[in-house]
Design a protein around this motif. Structure first.
Motif, PDB file in Angstrom:
ATOM      1  N   ARG A 284       0.588  -2.318  -7.721  1.00 31.50           N
ATOM      2  CA  ARG A 284      -0.206  -1.962  -6.548  1.00 31.50           C
ATOM      3  C   ARG A 284      -1.532  -1.415  -7.031  1.00 31.50           C
ATOM      4  NH1 ARG A 284       1.837   2.451  -2.094  1.00 31.50           N
ATOM      5  NH2 ARG A 284      -0.117   2.745  -0.981  1.00 31.50           N
ATOM      6  N   ARG A 285      -2.599  -2.090  -6.664  1.00 27.72           N
ATOM      7  CA  ARG A 285      -3.907  -1.803  -7.231  1.00 27.72           C
ATOM      8  C   ARG A 285      -4.762  -1.083  -6.203  1.00 27.72           C
ATOM      9  NH1 ARG A 285      -6.835  -5.612  -7.583  1.00 27.72           N
ATOM     10  NH2 ARG A 285      -5.863  -6.998  -6.092  1.00 27.72           N
ATOM     11  N   ASP A 286      -5.136   0.130  -6.489  1.00 24.89           N
ATOM     12  CA  ASP A 286      -5.954   0.871  -5.541  1.00 24.89           C
ATOM     13  C   ASP A 286      -7.383   1.075  -6.045  1.00 24.89           C
ATOM     14  OD1 ASP A 286      -3.035   1.980  -4.632  1.00 24.89           O
ATOM     15  OD2 ASP A 286      -4.466   2.061  -2.990  1.00 24.89           O
ATOM     16  N   ASN A 287      -7.546   1.884  -7.072  1.00 29.86           N
ATOM     17  CA  ASN A 287      -8.924   2.195  -7.469  1.00 29.86           C
ATOM     18  C   ASN A 287      -9.101   2.309  -8.969  1.00 29.86           C
ATOM     19  OD1 ASN A 287      -7.502   4.493  -7.985  1.00 29.86           O
ATOM     20  ND2 ASN A 287      -8.830   5.871  -6.836  1.00 29.86           N
ATOM     21  N   GLY A 288      -8.125   1.864  -9.712  1.00 29.35           N
ATOM     22  CA  GLY A 288      -8.209   2.107 -11.145  1.00 29.35           C
ATOM     23  C   GLY A 288      -8.204   0.838 -11.966  1.00 29.35           C
ATOM     24  N   HIS A 289      -7.411   0.841 -13.034  1.00 29.04           N
ATOM     25  CA  HIS A 289      -7.430  -0.258 -13.988  1.00 29.04           C
ATOM     26  C   HIS A 289      -6.839  -1.542 -13.421  1.00 29.04           C
ATOM     27  CE1 HIS A 289      -8.845   2.396 -17.101  1.00 29.04           C
ATOM     28  NE2 HIS A 289      -7.885   3.246 -16.818  1.00 29.04           N
ATOM     29  N   GLY A 290      -6.095  -1.435 -12.336  1.00 31.06           N
ATOM     30  CA  GLY A 290      -5.552  -2.636 -11.721  1.00 31.06           C
ATOM     31  C   GLY A 290      -6.626  -3.615 -11.286  1.00 31.06           C
ATOM     32  N   ARG A 291      -7.821  -3.119 -11.073  1.00 31.16           N
ATOM     33  CA  ARG A 291      -8.933  -4.010 -10.719  1.00 31.16           C
ATOM     34  C   ARG A 291      -9.337  -4.889 -11.892  1.00 31.16           C
ATOM     35  NH1 ARG A 291     -13.671  -0.403  -8.601  1.00 31.16           N
ATOM     36  NH2 ARG A 291     -14.596  -2.465  -8.314  1.00 31.16           N
ATOM     37  N   VAL A 321      -0.346  -6.143  -5.285  1.00 37.19           N
ATOM     38  CA  VAL A 321      -0.688  -5.681  -3.945  1.00 37.19           C
ATOM     39  C   VAL A 321      -2.074  -5.064  -3.955  1.00 37.19           C
ATOM     40  CG1 VAL A 321      -0.005  -4.190  -2.027  1.00 37.19           C
ATOM     41  CG2 VAL A 321       1.751  -5.233  -3.484  1.00 37.19           C
ATOM     42  N   ASN A 322      -2.935  -5.548  -3.085  1.00 35.61           N
ATOM     43  CA  ASN A 322      -4.266  -4.976  -2.949  1.00 35.61           C
ATOM     44  C   ASN A 322      -4.184  -3.682  -2.139  1.00 35.61           C
ATOM     45  OD1 ASN A 322      -6.983  -4.606  -2.979  1.00 35.61           O
ATOM     46  ND2 ASN A 322      -7.509  -6.430  -1.827  1.00 35.61           N
ATOM     47  N   GLY A 323      -5.031  -2.721  -2.459  1.00 33.92           N
ATOM     48  CA  GLY A 323      -4.979  -1.424  -1.803  1.00 33.92           C
ATOM     49  C   GLY A 323      -5.624  -1.363  -0.439  1.00 33.92           C
ATOM     50  N   ILE A 324      -6.223  -2.461   0.045  1.00 31.01           N
ATOM     51  CA  ILE A 324      -6.845  -2.454   1.364  1.00 31.01           C
ATOM     52  C   ILE A 324      -5.766  -2.297   2.433  1.00 31.01           C
ATOM     53  CG2 ILE A 324      -8.163  -3.836   3.030  1.00 31.01           C
ATOM     54  CD1 ILE A 324      -9.537  -5.199   0.693  1.00 31.01           C
ATOM     55  N   SER A 325      -6.012  -1.437   3.420  1.00 33.74           N
ATOM     56  CA  SER A 325      -5.048  -1.217   4.496  1.00 33.74           C
ATOM     57  C   SER A 325      -5.529  -1.865   5.781  1.00 33.74           C
ATOM     58  CB  SER A 325      -4.830   0.289   4.739  1.00 33.74           C
ATOM     59  OG  SER A 325      -4.230   0.891   3.620  1.00 33.74           O
ATOM     60  N   ILE A 358       0.017  -2.880   5.241  1.00 36.12           N
ATOM     61  CA  ILE A 358       0.100  -2.642   6.684  1.00 36.12           C
ATOM     62  C   ILE A 358       0.610  -1.225   6.908  1.00 36.12           C
ATOM     63  CG2 ILE A 358       1.100  -3.410   8.869  1.00 36.12           C
ATOM     64  CD1 ILE A 358       1.596  -6.141   7.409  1.00 36.12           C
ATOM     65  N   ASP A 359      -0.265  -0.373   7.432  1.00 37.32           N
ATOM     66  CA  ASP A 359       0.067   1.026   7.692  1.00 37.32           C
ATOM     67  C   ASP A 359       0.678   1.129   9.087  1.00 37.32           C
ATOM     68  OD1 ASP A 359       0.252   3.740   8.003  1.00 37.32           O
ATOM     69  OD2 ASP A 359      -1.845   4.171   7.558  1.00 37.32           O
ATOM     70  N   LEU A 360       1.949   1.537   9.160  1.00 37.22           N
ATOM     71  CA  LEU A 360       2.667   1.607  10.425  1.00 37.22           C
ATOM     72  C   LEU A 360       2.677   3.005  11.034  1.00 37.22           C
ATOM     73  CD1 LEU A 360       5.751  -0.585   9.433  1.00 37.22           C
ATOM     74  CD2 LEU A 360       3.758  -1.289  10.765  1.00 37.22           C
ATOM     75  N   SER A 361       1.878   3.907  10.485  1.00 40.76           N
ATOM     76  CA  SER A 361       1.841   5.276  10.990  1.00 40.76           C
ATOM     77  C   SER A 361       1.540   5.300  12.482  1.00 40.76           C
ATOM     78  CB  SER A 361       0.769   6.095  10.257  1.00 40.76           C
ATOM     79  OG  SER A 361       1.025   6.155   8.883  1.00 40.76           O
ATOM     80  N   VAL A 362       2.208   6.202  13.186  1.00 44.81           N
ATOM     81  CA  VAL A 362       1.907   6.403  14.596  1.00 44.81           C
ATOM     82  C   VAL A 362       0.622   7.215  14.702  1.00 44.81           C
ATOM     83  CG1 VAL A 362       2.699   7.410  16.767  1.00 44.81           C
ATOM     84  CG2 VAL A 362       4.340   6.331  15.219  1.00 44.81           C
ATOM     85  N   GLY A 363      -0.379   6.674  15.393  1.00 45.89           N
ATOM     86  CA  GLY A 363      -1.648   7.380  15.511  1.00 45.89           C
ATOM     87  C   GLY A 363      -2.821   6.441  15.389  1.00 45.89           C
ATOM     88  N   GLU A 364      -3.990   7.016  15.122  1.00 45.87           N
ATOM     89  CA  GLU A 364      -5.224   6.230  15.103  1.00 45.87           C
ATOM     90  C   GLU A 364      -5.268   5.212  13.965  1.00 45.87           C
ATOM     91  OE1 GLU A 364      -8.508   8.857  15.021  1.00 45.87           O
ATOM     92  OE2 GLU A 364      -8.120   9.731  17.001  1.00 45.87           O
ATOM     93  N   SER A 365      -4.548   5.477  12.889  1.00 44.92           N
ATOM     94  CA  SER A 365      -4.615   4.568  11.743  1.00 44.92           C
ATOM     95  C   SER A 365      -3.878   3.255  11.998  1.00 44.92           C
ATOM     96  CB  SER A 365      -4.033   5.236  10.497  1.00 44.92           C
ATOM     97  OG  SER A 365      -2.666   5.561  10.688  1.00 44.92           O
ATOM     98  N   TYR A 393       3.290  -6.267   2.720  1.00 39.66           N
ATOM     99  CA  TYR A 393       3.589  -4.929   2.216  1.00 39.66           C
ATOM    100  C   TYR A 393       3.376  -3.927   3.349  1.00 39.66           C
ATOM    101  CZ  TYR A 393       3.751  -1.107  -1.224  1.00 39.66           C
ATOM    102  OH  TYR A 393       4.095   0.010  -1.950  1.00 39.66           O
ATOM    103  N   PHE A 394       4.437  -3.210   3.708  1.00 40.11           N
ATOM    104  CA  PHE A 394       4.382  -2.236   4.795  1.00 40.11           C
ATOM    105  C   PHE A 394       4.533  -0.822   4.237  1.00 40.11           C
ATOM    106  CE2 PHE A 394       5.970  -6.165   6.603  1.00 40.11           C
ATOM    107  CZ  PHE A 394       5.324  -6.258   7.834  1.00 40.11           C
ATOM    108  N   SER A 395       3.943   0.140   4.946  1.00 33.68           N
ATOM    109  CA  SER A 395       4.108   1.545   4.564  1.00 33.68           C
ATOM    110  C   SER A 395       4.211   2.399   5.825  1.00 33.68           C
ATOM    111  CB  SER A 395       2.927   2.030   3.708  1.00 33.68           C
ATOM    112  OG  SER A 395       1.728   2.042   4.464  1.00 33.68           O
TER     113      SER A 395
END
Length: 430
Positions: A284-291, A321-325, A358-365, A393-395
């Motif tokens: 899962r690549r967010d902001n580091g060496h995975g790029r 997995v790309n870190g874009i939500s 895919i962010d499944l949080s209840v709320g604005e996100s 990919y779900f969270s």
């Protein structure tokens, strides 16, 4: 202690159902008879010669949620009020999290959060029911620090470990596999951090002297011009990507097992077999060496053009997995992060990649139902041009108490992508 889980499942009913429906076939090797979640075919490839299947992964923050929530959702039909073909929707569950740190001697060590340790210690309650359902259970391992502005430790990160560090790290993963029956790991590079690249800076001095540790040539271009700090840092990030790639390959081989099944299981094809077991790996690549991961971490190596050697296949690297939500900026939103060779590979082998989380949080996100359908349709593509992405990919899956309509919301993804609705056991769907 782990926080009190917000939902408790009835294990008795689940296990009765499991053993009634999932008994290994008579005469089969117990290794062969391990249950599996059937693959889900992309809607736009139905009836084609080469169908495209999509994996589904769920990350669970066990500080908040019960891992068994993943079992509530099934992907099938209901006939006369009875579930039919009701296999789990989620194929992989990732438990968050463990992270890299240092022991008292400065060596790289794996640290488990108290919540993760609690779940592992209660393996029969929180992990075995998932495995009996055919769901693969992975552990998320973070690279060290958690945010860009956190310093972390020098040399502690997927991109900064040398081989002695990797040799210490790999057995710690293997211990989790052996002790708790874990199926694999997710390497989350969120802890890449600004101090997690190799410390090859021009300021380092030799021990006990004021002499530079590295020659000036290391910080010059091919014409002898001085490189800027930004250029040096870019080189270091790239070198970290190479280290990360090597680590993945090493872990891949280290966790692979061969087991003999010498007994007679009623058929020649099952007698005296040697089974090679692979542990699933996710990056899962967010902001580091995975790029900066190198092409060597692809699911298959290109055969040697001179010798014709057979390519090495890394079957247990199931997804990048790309870190874009919650967004799909274009067809391949992550390509600019990868080197040209890997870009070419992604275009040809996109089934190993997940373009967003895919962010499944209840709320604005959370996406609206309409936004979810649009995103799902973009993921699926069309019958004439189906997308080749292979992983959803779900969270942050909410409980039914938090969102009684969560199954209906997820159907906004399953209908455009798979052409089938999603159901939930506790929703009274049957």
């Amino acid at each position: 202690m782990v926080q009190k889980f917000v939902k408790v499942l009835s294990f008795l009913g689940i296990l009765v159902y499991l053993f009634a429906c999932k008994e290994p076939g008579a005469g089969l090797s117990p290794v062969v008879a391990i249950p599996e979640v059937p693959r889900k075919e992309l809607l736009t490839t139905f009836g084609t010669v080469n169908p495209h299947y999509v994996r589904t992964i769920l990350h669970i923050d066990i500080e908040k949620y019960n891992p068994l929530n993943a079992m509530d959702f099934f992907f099938g039909w209901i006939v006369n009020g009875v579930p039919f073909d009701d296999y789990p929707f989620f194929e992989y569950v990732v438990l968050g999290h463990a992270y890299l740190t240092q022991d008292v001697r400065g060596n790289v060590a794996l640290k488990l959060t108290p919540s993760l340790q609690y779940v592992l210690d209660n393996n029969k309650t929180y992990i075995q029911p998932l495995i009996l359902k055919g769901i693969k259970v992975l552990i998320e391992v973070r690279s060290g620090c958690f945010n860009d502005d956190e310093p972390g430790f020098y040399g502690v990160g997927f991109g900064a470990m040398d081989m002695p560090s990797v040799n210490l790290f790999a057995p710690q993963l293997h211990d989790l596999v052996n002790q708790y029956g874990i199926d694999g790991f997710e390497f989350n590079d969120i802890g890449g951090g600004y101090r997690a690249y190799p410390p090859y800076t021009r300021d380092l001095k030799q021990f006990g002297t004021n002499e530079p540790l590295y020659p000036d040539e290391m910080f010059q271009d091919k014409n002898g011009n001085e490189l800027s700090d930004a250029e040096i840092k870019e080189i270091l990030w790239s070198q970290g990507g190479a280290n990360f790639s090597d680590m993945i390959i090493y872990i891949n081989e280290h966790l692979k097992e061969r087991r003999s099944v010498p007994a007679d299981y009623g058929g020649a094809e099952y007698d005296g077999r040697t089974i090679e077991i692979f542990r699933s790996l996710v990056t899962r690549r967010d902001n580091g060496h995975g790029r900066y991961l190198h092409t060597e971490t692809r699911p298959a190596f290109i055969p040697d053009a001179y010798t014709g050697a057979t390519p090495l296949v890394l079957w247990n690297m199931i997804a990048f997995v790309n870190g874009i939500s919650n967004e799909m900026e274009n067809d391949f939103p992550f390509l600019e992060m990868w080197d040209d060779a890997l870009k070419r590979h992604v275009k040809q082998e996109g089934m190993f990649f997940s373009p967003f989380i895919i962010d499944l949080s209840v709320g604005e996100s959370r996406l609206s139902a309409q936004e979810a359908r649009v995103l799902a349709s973009a993921f699926a593509g069309t019958a004439s041009a189906p997308n080749r992405f292979g992983t959803l990919y779900f969270s942050n899956l909410p409980t039914i108490e938090e969102d009684p309509g969560i199954a209906s919301f997820l159907t906004n993804f399953t209908t455009p992508i798979f052409g089938r609705p999603l159901y939930m056991y506790e929703n009274g769907d049957f």
